[in-house]
Design a protein around this motif. Structure first.
Motif, PDB file in Angstrom:
ATOM      1  N   ASP A  49      41.883  37.614  44.631  1.00  7.67           N
ATOM      2  CA  ASP A  49      41.755  38.767  45.269  1.00  7.67           C
ATOM      3  C   ASP A  49      41.154  38.357  46.623  1.00  7.67           C
ATOM      4  OD1 ASP A  49      42.116  40.384  42.949  1.00  7.67           O
ATOM      5  OD2 ASP A  49      39.890  40.837  42.540  1.00  7.67           O
ATOM      6  N   PHE A  50      40.521  37.433  46.826  1.00  9.70           N
ATOM      7  CA  PHE A  50      40.441  36.784  48.143  1.00  9.70           C
ATOM      8  C   PHE A  50      41.421  36.243  48.707  1.00  9.70           C
ATOM      9  CE2 PHE A  50      39.580  33.230  50.743  1.00  9.70           C
ATOM     10  CZ  PHE A  50      39.085  33.672  51.834  1.00  9.70           C
ATOM     11  N   ASN A  51      42.484  35.725  48.190  1.00 11.65           N
ATOM     12  CA  ASN A  51      43.631  35.067  48.541  1.00 11.65           C
ATOM     13  C   ASN A  51      44.587  36.371  48.863  1.00 11.65           C
ATOM     14  OD1 ASN A  51      42.674  32.478  48.073  1.00 11.65           O
ATOM     15  ND2 ASN A  51      43.795  32.348  46.173  1.00 11.65           N
ATOM     16  N   SER A  53      43.563  39.062  50.089  1.00 13.58           N
ATOM     17  CA  SER A  53      43.023  39.916  51.338  1.00 13.58           C
ATOM     18  C   SER A  53      43.194  39.455  52.501  1.00 13.58           C
ATOM     19  CB  SER A  53      41.584  39.911  50.950  1.00 13.58           C
ATOM     20  OG  SER A  53      40.709  38.762  51.371  1.00 13.58           O
ATOM     21  N   GLN A  54      43.899  38.167  52.705  1.00  8.33           N
ATOM     22  CA  GLN A  54      44.106  37.569  53.958  1.00  8.33           C
ATOM     23  C   GLN A  54      45.301  36.433  53.667  1.00  8.33           C
ATOM     24  OE1 GLN A  54      42.883  34.002  54.388  1.00  8.33           O
ATOM     25  NE2 GLN A  54      42.620  34.612  52.022  1.00  8.33           N
ATOM     26  N   SER A  55      45.685  35.851  54.861  1.00 14.38           N
ATOM     27  CA  SER A  55      46.966  34.955  54.590  1.00 14.38           C
ATOM     28  C   SER A  55      46.723  33.619  55.125  1.00 14.38           C
ATOM     29  CB  SER A  55      48.115  35.635  55.160  1.00 14.38           C
ATOM     30  OG  SER A  55      48.003  35.956  56.464  1.00 14.38           O
ATOM     31  N   TYR A 332      33.307  36.948  52.132  1.00 12.84           N
ATOM     32  CA  TYR A 332      34.014  38.032  51.024  1.00 12.84           C
ATOM     33  C   TYR A 332      33.199  38.096  49.962  1.00 12.84           C
ATOM     34  CZ  TYR A 332      37.499  39.543  47.926  1.00 12.84           C
ATOM     35  OH  TYR A 332      38.296  40.290  47.105  1.00 12.84           O
ATOM     36  N   GLN A 335      30.327  40.826  50.001  1.00 11.07           N
ATOM     37  CA  GLN A 335      30.455  42.121  50.253  1.00 11.07           C
ATOM     38  C   GLN A 335      29.863  42.879  49.013  1.00 11.07           C
ATOM     39  OE1 GLN A 335      34.756  42.569  50.903  1.00 11.07           O
ATOM     40  NE2 GLN A 335      34.698  41.275  52.660  1.00 11.07           N
ATOM     41  N   VAL A 338      32.408  43.444  46.084  1.00 11.40           N
ATOM     42  CA  VAL A 338      33.248  42.442  45.403  1.00 11.40           C
ATOM     43  C   VAL A 338      31.974  41.782  44.375  1.00 11.40           C
ATOM     44  CG1 VAL A 338      33.750  39.854  45.934  1.00 11.40           C
ATOM     45  CG2 VAL A 338      34.695  41.433  47.301  1.00 11.40           C
TER      46      VAL A 338
END
Length: 441
Positions: A49-51, A53-55, A332, A335, A338
């Motif tokens: 999920d973290f991966n 959420s951004q690149s 992250y 949050q 999360v």
């Protein structure tokens, strides 16, 4: 006109080249952990999920065995400069990690250096205090935290004429209920897991008693154990007395006791709050929940329970680009949404009050009775010097010595006083060895 046309063509070529160029690869960040089974799958989902959420960064979890195996693997990897950026370490190894100053990158420094938002006040004091230094600076990132709670078999309570909606609150109440269960045919009244964690460390915190001098080791390496105090002697002596008639029945170390509750042998069980989902999935009877018992003649008891579990430590000597990603990952994880999902899916404590409030507003605690007890128990009162945790070197070995001696008392081979005196003597020898080997001495 021709020069203008030529300029437009060049612009078009550069635009096409930029579109055709491959995207910058994400920076991989290794996370070594000790979570298998469903917990491992939940961690993998958290990373995915973290991966997603951004690149810029990609957390890459890797299971390395149990906690001891994971820490050992990280130590050997550090020596060969192939260590991960993040390693999961259980709470009893906190003093050992803290002493390895050249190897760790304290979380409060990391978040400040990388410019990520971070406020210690957002985290539960019972959690953050365990992993902070004497100045209140967070050293590792709280990840999976649990605390002991009481489970009981409501069906057995009804059959024994006990109120199924009234969990025993004190040790005398628990003893009376367990005796009633035994009188009605139960193989054992109550049992517990993790003997030292529950009957020494958490027992002491719940009664606002020190486990060791020097603020349970937080204030210095020269701490000495104090667990042979009159109240703990009284408690262990009572357990040993109950053991004779299996009102209390010792089941072994670690989580060995849990199946005995699940299969209906023992009507009452004290164990980790993080096993709640597992217990619920493997029992065929209605489960009741309560806080840990306390001795009612102790002034101001109960105080608050302390946590077990693990945190995420950041290791030094990784490429600079990775540390920004680690800080982003920790931000992250903090949050509320999360953290609430992690808490709800695993049974571990939420590490922030915002995550608890979100979980409550979502109706999770109403739908899942007992799931809020761990939070309520750790936040009963602000932690004191005696109840914020234990910071002792070689504590894995000290726990082993304590449990050796508890077993001697439960088996009737030693008095409670003799067993705890021996635990103090053995534990203090280990503390002095750790002190002599520490670079901070």
């Amino acid at each position: 006109m021709r020069s203008a046309l030529r300029l437009l063509q060049l612009v078009a070529v550069f635009a096409a080249l930029s579109l055709a160029a491959p995207a910058r690869a994400a920076t991989d960040i290794a996370l070594w952990h000790a979570m298998s089974g469903e917990l491992g799958r939940q961690l993998d989902k958290l990373a995915a999920d973290f991966n997603g959420s951004q690149s810029d960064y990609r957390i890459v979890p890797a299971y390395k065995g149990n906690y001891t195996e994971t820490v050992t693997a990280a130590i050997f990897a550090f020596r060969s400069r192939s260590q991960p950026a993040i390693v999961q370490v259980n709470e009893v190894a906190t003093a050992t990690m803290t002493a390895a100053r050249g190897a760790i990158y304290p979380v409060f420094n990391l978040m400040r250096d990388q410019g990520e938002p971070f406020s210690l006040a957002d985290y539960l004091p019972a959690v953050s205090g365990y992993y902070s230094d004497a100045a209140g600076n967070l050293l590792s990132f709280p990840f999976n935290s649990s605390t002991p709670i009481l489970y009981y078999n409501k069906t057995m309570f009804r059959d024994a004429g006990l109120d199924p909606e009234a969990p025993p609150r004190t040790w005398p109440e628990l003893g009376a209920a367990a005796k009633r269960l035994r009188d009605r045919g139960a193989l054992c009244g109550f049992t517990t897991s993790w003997p030292s964690w529950i009957h020494v460390e958490n027992f002491s915190a719940f009664h606002n008693l020190p486990v060791a001098s020097r603020a349970n080791g937080f204030a210095g390496l020269d701490a000495e154990l104090t667990i042979n105090n009159p109240l703990l002697v009284k408690h262990v002596a009572q357990l040993a007395e109950w053991q004779k008639t299996k009102v209390f029945d010792y089941s072994g170390r670690g989580q060995a006791a849990e199946p005995r509750f699940q299969n209906g042998e023992c009507g009452i069980f004290i164990g980790s709050s993080a096993t709640r989902a597992d217990i619920k999935a493997n029992t065929k009877f209605e489960i009741g929940y309560g806080m840990m018992p306390y001795w009612p003649d102790v002034k101001d008891a109960p105080q608050n329970s302390i946590i077990g579990g693990a945190t995420l430590w950041v290791l030094r000597d990784r490429p600079r680009a990775e540390y920004k990603g680690v800080a982003r990952f920790f931000a992250y994880l903090s949050q509320p949404g999360v953290q609430a999902a992690w808490h709800q899916n695993t049974g571990y404590l939420p590490i922030t009050r915002a995550a608890f409030e979100l979980t409550r507003s979502q109706g999770f605690y109403e739908r899942n009775p007992g799931s809020a007890i761990s939070f309520e128990e750790t936040t009963l009162h602000p932690p004191t010097e005696n109840s914020k945790g234990v910071r002792l070197g070689s504590f894995v070995l000290i726990r082993g010595a304590i449990e050796d001696e508890l077993e001697q008392a439960f088996a009737g081979h030693k008095s409670a006083k003799a067993a705890l005196d021996s635990a103090v003597e053995r534990g203090n020898k280990l503390l002095r060895q750790f002190e002599r080997a520490s670079p901070d001495r």
